[in-house]
Design a protein around this motif. Structure first.
Motif, short mmCIF file in Angstrom:
data_model
loop_
_atom_site.label_atom_id
_atom_site.label_comp_id
_atom_site.label_asym_id
_atom_site.label_seq_id
_atom_site.Cartn_x
_atom_site.Cartn_y
_atom_site.Cartn_z
N SER A 107 7.80 -6.44 2.28
CA SER A 107 9.11 -6.19 2.87
C SER A 107 9.25 -4.76 3.41
O SER A 107 10.34 -4.31 3.71
N GLY A 108 8.13 -4.05 3.50
CA GLY A 108 8.14 -2.72 4.10
C GLY A 108 8.25 -1.57 3.12
O GLY A 108 8.30 -0.42 3.52
N GLY A 109 8.28 -1.86 1.84
CA GLY A 109 8.34 -0.80 0.83
C GLY A 109 6.97 -0.26 0.50
O GLY A 109 5.97 -0.64 1.12
N PRO B 156 2.77 -5.29 -4.95
CA PRO B 156 1.96 -5.94 -3.90
C PRO B 156 2.57 -7.22 -3.34
O PRO B 156 2.45 -7.50 -2.15
N LEU B 157 3.23 -8.02 -4.20
CA LEU B 157 3.72 -9.31 -3.74
C LEU B 157 5.14 -9.28 -3.16
O LEU B 157 5.47 -10.09 -2.29
N LEU B 158 5.99 -8.38 -3.66
CA LEU B 158 7.38 -8.37 -3.23
C LEU B 158 7.80 -7.14 -2.43
O LEU B 158 8.60 -7.24 -1.51
N PHE C 279 9.04 2.39 -4.66
CA PHE C 279 9.38 1.60 -5.85
C PHE C 279 9.44 2.48 -7.09
O PHE C 279 10.44 2.51 -7.80
N PHE C 280 8.35 3.21 -7.35
CA PHE C 280 8.30 4.02 -8.56
C PHE C 280 9.05 5.34 -8.44
O PHE C 280 9.32 5.99 -9.44
N GLY C 281 9.39 5.74 -7.24
CA GLY C 281 10.18 6.95 -7.05
C GLY C 281 11.67 6.69 -6.99
O GLY C 281 12.46 7.61 -6.90
#
Length: 133
Positions: free
Chosen positions: A92-94, A86-88, A99-101
């Motif tokens: 930034s568009g992710g 949520p914060l990073l 992230f987890f994939g």
């Protein structure tokens, strides 16, 4: 397994890992800072996990290293889901899926498990020898 001790060590590893990733990301070494930060994190995580395993086992616990590594990974992944993404990542568009994939995430997760299992095998495990004829 010593739950509180595992949580504390895992949170410390996560804090240091996120800090290392962020610091390495900010260094102007390469053009692709995301890859740069992931390589840096991949180099830092084994040191952090080894130190965390040392802290965990220093007073005589015998929990298998695979269990400890999985627990540390679960805590870190949970903190990533609650804080890092949520914060990073989202700003930034992710996304959670990106992230987890990501293969990077799973390779670093494999490092958690492998390093803690190796620590257990080399520093904790005491094989019993039986001679049978």
């Amino acid at each position: 397994m010593k739950t509180i001790k595992t949580l504390g060590i895992s949170i410390a590893i996560w804090i240091l890992g996120v800090s290392a990733f962020t610091l390495i990301y900010e260094l102007p070494i390469t053009e692709n800072r995301y890859v740069q930060a992931n390589i840096g994190l991949a180099l830092v995580v084994p040191i952090l996990v080894w130190a965390g395993a040392w802290l965990y086992y220093r007073k005589g616990s015998s929990t298998h290293g695979l269990k400890l590594g999985l627990a540390m990974l679960l805590v870190s992944a949970s903190l990533d889901a609650l804080i890092t993404v949520p914060l990073l990542i989202l700003p930034s568009g992710g996304s959670y899926a990106s992230f987890f994939g990501s293969m990077d995430f799973w390779l670093i997760g494999l490092e958690f498990i492998t390093v803690s299992a190796l620590f257990w095998y080399f520093k904790v495990f005491k094989p019993t020898h039986s001679i049978t004829q």
